[in-house]
Design a protein around this motif. Structure first.
Motif, short mmCIF file in Angstrom:
data_model
loop_
_atom_site.label_atom_id
_atom_site.label_comp_id
_atom_site.label_asym_id
_atom_site.label_seq_id
_atom_site.Cartn_x
_atom_site.Cartn_y
_atom_site.Cartn_z
N GLU A 141 1.02 -1.33 0.00
CA GLU A 141 0.04 0.00 -0.07
C GLU A 141 1.02 1.38 -0.08
O GLU A 141 0.63 2.18 -0.69
CB GLU A 141 -0.93 -0.06 1.18
CG GLU A 141 -2.02 -1.21 1.04
CD GLU A 141 -2.85 -1.20 2.27
OE1 GLU A 141 -2.65 -0.36 3.28
OE2 GLU A 141 -3.40 -2.31 2.60
N ASN A 172 -6.42 15.07 -7.61
CA ASN A 172 -6.22 14.01 -7.03
C ASN A 172 -5.05 14.14 -5.90
O ASN A 172 -5.27 13.45 -4.68
CB ASN A 172 -5.54 12.94 -7.80
CG ASN A 172 -6.50 12.31 -8.67
OD1 ASN A 172 -7.67 12.30 -8.50
ND2 ASN A 172 -6.08 11.61 -9.84
N VAL A 175 -7.29 15.64 -2.89
CA VAL A 175 -7.89 14.61 -2.08
C VAL A 175 -6.84 13.79 -1.02
O VAL A 175 -7.11 13.54 -0.06
CB VAL A 175 -8.52 13.47 -3.04
CG1 VAL A 175 -9.17 12.42 -2.24
CG2 VAL A 175 -9.74 14.54 -3.73
N LEU A 176 -5.72 13.44 -1.89
CA LEU A 176 -4.85 12.54 -1.02
C LEU A 176 -4.18 13.30 0.17
O LEU A 176 -4.00 12.57 1.16
CB LEU A 176 -3.45 12.12 -2.05
CG LEU A 176 -2.94 11.08 -1.80
CD1 LEU A 176 -3.52 9.83 -1.66
CD2 LEU A 176 -1.72 10.76 -2.67
N ARG A 178 -5.63 15.10 2.18
CA ARG A 178 -6.68 15.12 3.22
C ARG A 178 -6.69 13.94 3.97
O ARG A 178 -7.39 13.65 5.03
CB ARG A 178 -8.21 15.41 2.53
CG ARG A 178 -8.06 17.10 2.29
CD ARG A 178 -9.61 17.22 1.32
NE ARG A 178 -9.62 18.58 0.71
CZ ARG A 178 -10.38 18.90 -0.14
NH1 ARG A 178 -11.32 18.30 -0.55
NH2 ARG A 178 -10.32 20.40 -0.26
N GLU A 179 -6.28 12.82 3.30
CA GLU A 179 -6.23 11.47 3.81
C GLU A 179 -4.77 11.34 4.57
O GLU A 179 -3.79 11.66 4.32
CB GLU A 179 -6.32 10.41 2.93
CG GLU A 179 -7.76 10.44 2.17
CD GLU A 179 -7.47 9.49 0.93
OE1 GLU A 179 -6.45 8.76 0.38
OE2 GLU A 179 -8.43 9.42 0.19
N GLU A 180 -5.03 10.67 5.79
CA GLU A 180 -3.65 10.42 6.71
C GLU A 180 -2.71 9.73 6.08
O GLU A 180 -1.41 10.46 6.08
CB GLU A 180 -4.14 10.03 8.09
CG GLU A 180 -2.97 9.55 9.08
CD GLU A 180 -1.92 10.62 9.17
OE1 GLU A 180 -0.73 10.88 9.55
OE2 GLU A 180 -2.42 12.07 9.15
N ALA A 181 -2.99 8.82 5.53
CA ALA A 181 -1.96 7.69 4.80
C ALA A 181 -1.17 8.62 3.58
O ALA A 181 0.03 8.70 3.49
CB ALA A 181 -2.54 6.54 4.38
N GLY A 182 -1.97 9.40 3.02
CA GLY A 182 -1.87 10.20 1.65
C GLY A 182 -0.64 11.21 2.13
O GLY A 182 0.16 11.28 1.64
N THR A 213 -3.60 21.09 -0.93
CA THR A 213 -2.83 20.10 -0.44
C THR A 213 -2.10 20.22 0.94
O THR A 213 -2.12 19.33 1.58
CB THR A 213 -1.84 19.62 -1.46
OG1 THR A 213 -2.40 19.50 -2.78
CG2 THR A 213 -1.37 18.21 -1.07
N GLY A 216 -4.54 20.26 3.81
CA GLY A 216 -4.87 18.91 3.98
C GLY A 216 -3.88 18.13 5.03
O GLY A 216 -4.27 17.44 5.98
#
Length: 942
Positions: A141, A172, A175-176, A178-182, A213, A216
């Protein structure tokens, strides 16, 4: 044998160029042993790594390159050689990271870009085939995320990329982020540096993508937010926020707010491994941000929008959000280090050439900040310090020899009066200030008149000051209004006269000042309002004039007939300016007559007439018929949409007083049930919720009452879609209070009845808001409509299991109350009570037995229900009888031994009839159950 490392290095270079890699290796190795200089050591290791690469000894090559990198982390040759070695060793993910760092250091190097593409393609193949030994699912991942991040940056930084591809990559990436992993993968893969490169392209779309970005990535992660702040630098962030591009300026403002939230420990805070043990001292960073924002206020290089952003950030983050928190050190810090800078902003005069870049809202936002800082002070010494700084600054501007400087002093006082009014009032008491204002009104310079008239308007809010102005300045204002050809001055003079005239709160004083011609003055204001060639700031003064003139019934009636003027006012209201919001709301309150009126005592009226005093009488156009017509015209002109926009304004702009006025208007608009659908369709339901939760007590009550009117007759799924409906419950429950009037109680109960019939989740919400005791109290009310509404509400609520349990519990008279209400003469109350009892006895067998114990009248009441002329009541009575019979054989026996058996037999023997079939069927079911118990015999055996 040479002993000089530099000579050995040169010798090794010659062997390497001659492709004699073995001898080159020996020279570099000898040099490494003898060398003591760190910089040279890094060169020797990376050169030896090149030899190992040629000899295909890749592990040794990677090891030497790593040693060089340990000495110099940005050694691009060492990074590239380690990348090559790792690729050969099959460690593609590590090779990819090194190549990525090389491409970051030299973004235009085609060799690095090509290596990245090749490695990316190879890794993607292996990811797709899951062909990497030793990789866990998490490893896959992470690798896939790294590839996605690299691909996005590759597209964004390539000037030749297709526009559509760039837009997709930018979205993209946001959005990435805003996600913790991204966010973490972007951060770990040198993403902040790459995002900085996007900002430096000066392409607005790429800048926005990069800033969003970064926002996020900072959200909810203090350590990462701190690292990004330090990497970007507060100066750069403020510089980007200062640009004259609203979208970019706002995005950067949001980034800085996100960082500040993290530093203050606000918002969603997540823990990430070692960060829990990491102690970050954020005070220094917060002070640095605050100082830079204060510097922005007085910088000529900052755009008007940038200045607004800085003020908004200070407004939001400096004053305490909860006054129970005793720490107001941030406000003290700003007062000591930046109060004069804020005063400089409020003292700006847009018409003067040396004015800082401003927007229409800048100075008002600065006044709001002054007010918030003043309100945040905890004791008199702190307030005295604030006042002394202001006085000292104003005195420094007063110069009889320099009228421009003196004008700035007057403008500062005017600005403070729009903020902390009590302080402004004290500043007006400074020696010569009021006299200076009046004197400037008589100046021949238009700029002097403009500033002085505005200051007089703000000063006249306080009645003691208004008296001084009436004595000394009214004549001047009238002269200015009649003689000046400058529309900006003329309109301000008119507003000043209107404000002074309406100081008593009625149209009487207004007419005195207007010399009976309020309609003429209002017509002029409407003309200014509709004239789009006049600047918006001046047109806003026309609205303020109308907010006073509409106290006159003839004026308000003419105004609502003027649709272009109404729409022009609504358009200005959407600009979200504190003054305009209050003025628009005031004018609408006047037009809808939604202000509070005192009832005149007839005896006192007669006494006043006898003593020849003025007695205010209701104007014919203030009667109900005229008010209703005005409301209809306002609805047609789109008043609800305008009000909904006003409610969305920032809290610094939308004051509690404005909220109360808007709530009053909404309540007036909701009066006619036929209009409520229109109000909901135009966003009125959504707009009322925040008004019912925040603001003055009166404002919250008015908004809650308007919500109750809508909730009483509207489909909740349409009026308050989604989760919004649950937000409406608390305002409705707040109206179930003895301090509220009967109409508010009644309509709140109707709204809750409507809600409780929709879903069990809503019923549970009503119970959790502790509405049950209040509803029960209203079931005891002598007022028929209140008792009926409360009983109907309870009828819906008893479907909920928690409510049923409360009826089952010992030590309460809830069931007794419902049984007795079934015996009331009021049919509507009977219908609701019988319905509640039918559902309770069907759901809880314990209540069937309990019903026979709560009152001796239970059987008589039940028999009356079963014989009732109203078929709905009769049906519910028979259902209760069936529930009792089904619950217990002994209870059924008791009922059979009573007259109820005759009633059931009489009803059950009736011929089938479509309209009465549901009643006949229940009676027959009761008889069948009794036969099953063998308490009665079938008719054939009798």
């Amino acid at each position: 044998q040479m002993e000089d490392p530099i000579q050995l290095k040169e010798e090794g270079n010659k062997y390497f160029q001659a492709s004699d890699y073995e001898k080159a290796l020996q020279s570099y190795t000898q040099a490494i042993k003898l060398n003591k200089d760190k910089a040279l050591q890094a060169v020797l290791y990376r050169n030896r790594a090149a030899c190992f690469l040629k000899k295909e000894e890749y592990a040794k090559a990677a090891s030497d390159a790593s040693r060089a990198i340990d000495i110099n982390a940005s050694d691009i040759k060492a990074l590239y050689r380690r990348s090559q070695a790792l690729e050969k060793l099959g460690k593609l993910d590590q090779a990819f990271k090194d190549a990525q760092k090389c491409a970051t250091l030299e973004p235009r190097n085609k060799n690095f870009q090509e290596t990245l593409r090749r490695l990316g393609a190879n890794i993607q193949e292996k990811v797709n085939a899951r062909n990497c030994p030793g990789f866990t699912d998490q490893g896959w991942e992470i690798l896939a995320l790294d590839l996605r991040v690299q691909k996005m940056f590759e597209i964004l930084l390539d000037e030749n990329s297709d526009k559509e591809k760039r837009e997709k990559a930018a979205n993209n990436l946001i959005v990435l982020g805003r996600e913790e992993a991204g966010a973490e993968r972007i951060f770990q893969n040198n993403g902040v540096n790459l995002l900085l490169q996007l900002i430096e392209t000066k392409n607005p779309e790429l800048i926005l993508a990069a800033v969003r970005t970064l926002s996020g990535m900072c959200t909810g992660h203090k350590a990462r937010a701190t690292a990004i702040l330090h990497y970007l630098g507060i100066d750069s962030i403020c510089m980007w926020m200062s640009v004259d591009n609203e979208e970019i300026s706002l995005a950067v403002c949001n980034l800085l707010q996100t960082i500040t939230d993290c530093l203050l420990g606000q918002g969603k805070e997540e823990h990430h491994g070692k960060e829990e043990a990491l102690v970050l001292d954020t005070k220094k960073d917060l002070k640095m941000i605050t100082m830079r924002l204060l510097d922005m206020l007085v910088s000529k290089n900052v755009s008007g929008q940038g200045r607004d952003r800085a003020l908004n950030l200070l407004n939001k983050n400096i004053p305490r959000k909860d006054l129970k928190d005793h720490d107001n050190s941030r406000s003290i810090f700003v007062i000591d280090n930046g109060l004069k800078k804020i005063l400089k902003v409020v003292g700006q005069i847009p018409e003067m050439p040396d004015c800082l870049p401003l927007t229409e809202n800048t100075q008002l936002t600065a006044s709001v900040l002054l007010n918030k800082l003043y309100d945040d002070l905890r004791c008199d010494p702190e307030r005295d310090n604030y006042r002394l700084i202001c006085e000292e600054y104003i005195k420094s501007k007063i110069d009889p020899q320099n009228m421009d400087k003196t004008l700035h002093a007057v403008q500062i006082v005017s600005g403070v009066l729009q903020g902390p009014f009590d302080l402004g009032n004290k500043l007006l008491g400074m020696k010569g200030v009021m006299e200076m204002m009046v004197a400037l009104c008589g100046s021949e310079r238009e700029i002097d008149q403009l500033v002085a008239v505005e200051a007089l308007i703000h000063a006249s809010t306080k009645l003691s000051r208004a008296t001084f102005i009436i004595t000394n300045g009214v004549t001047l204002l009238k002269e200015i209004y009649k003689k000046t050809k400058n529309e900006k001055i003329k309109i301000r003079a008119l507003v000043g006269l209107c404000k002074l005239g309406s100081a008593g709160g009625t149209d009487y004083g207004l007419r005195q000042f207007a010399e009976g011609s309020t309609e003429k003055l209002a017509k002029q204001c409407r003309k200014w309002l509709c004239n789009t060639s006049i600047d918006a700031r001046t047109r806003k003064w026309a609205v303020e004039g109308l907010s006073y003139l509409t106290l006159d019934a003839d004026v308000k009636d003419d105004f609502v007939e003027d649709e272009p003027a109404l729409k022009a006012m609504f358009d200005l209201a959407k600009a979200s300016d504190k003054t305009i919001l209050y003025s628009v709301a005031s004018a609408l309150v006047n037009c809808t007559n939604s202000y509070d009126t005192k009832e005149l005592v007839p005896e006192l009226v007669q006494l006043a007439k006898f003593s020849k005093q003025h007695v205010p009488e209701e104007h014919p156009k203030d009667k109900k018929d005229f008010v209703v017509k005005r409301v209809k015209r306002l609805l047609k002109a789109g008043v609800v949409s305008a009000l909904a926009c006003m409610v969305k304004a920032d809290s610094a702009i939308l004051t509690d007083q404005s909220k109360e006025l808007i709530a009053r208007v909404f309540l007036a608009l909701c009066e006619d049930p036929k209009d409520r659908g229109t109000i909901v369709a135009q966003g009125g339901g959504k707009a009322l919720i925040p008004l019912a939760v925040e603001g003055t007590d009166i404002g919250k009550i008015k908004a809650s009452h308007a919500l109750a009117k809508i909730a009483a007759i509207s489909n909740p799924d349409i009026a308050f879609p989604g989760e919004r409906v649950y937000e409406v419950v608390r305002p409705l429950v707040s109206l179930l209070n003895t301090e509220r009037d009967g109409l508010q109680n009644y309509e709140a109960l109707l709204g809750l009845t409507n809600f409780s019939g929709r879903s069990d989740k809503l019923r549970l919400k009503i119970v959790k808001e502790k509405a049950l005791p209040d509803i029960e109290n209203y079931m005891f009310e002598n007022h028929d409509q209140l008792r009926q509404a409360a009983t109907e509400c309870m009828c819906n609520l008893v479907v909920n299991k928690e409510v049923q349990e409360r009826f089952v519990a010992d030590g309460n008279d809830r069931l007794k109350l419902v049984v007795l209400l079934c015996g009331e003469d009021d049919e509507k109350v009977q219908v609701a009570a019988a319905g509640a009892l039918a559902m309770l006895t069907a759901a809880q067998k314990k209540l069937c037995l309990k019903m026979t114990q709560v009152t001796t009248q239970w059987l008589e009441i039940l028999q009356r229900l079963c014989l009732h002329d109203n078929m709905e009541i009769q049906h519910r009575g028979l259902v209760i009888a069936f529930n009792l019979i089904s619950a217990d054989k002994e209870l059924a026996k008791k009922l059979v031994e009573s007259e109820l058996l005759e009633i059931l037999t009489y009803v059950g023997k009736q011929e089938d009839h479509p309209k009465k079939q549901h009643i006949i069927s229940v009676a027959r079911d009761c008889l069948t159950k009794c036969m099953d118990y063998e308490l009665i015999k079938p008719l054939s055996q009798a």
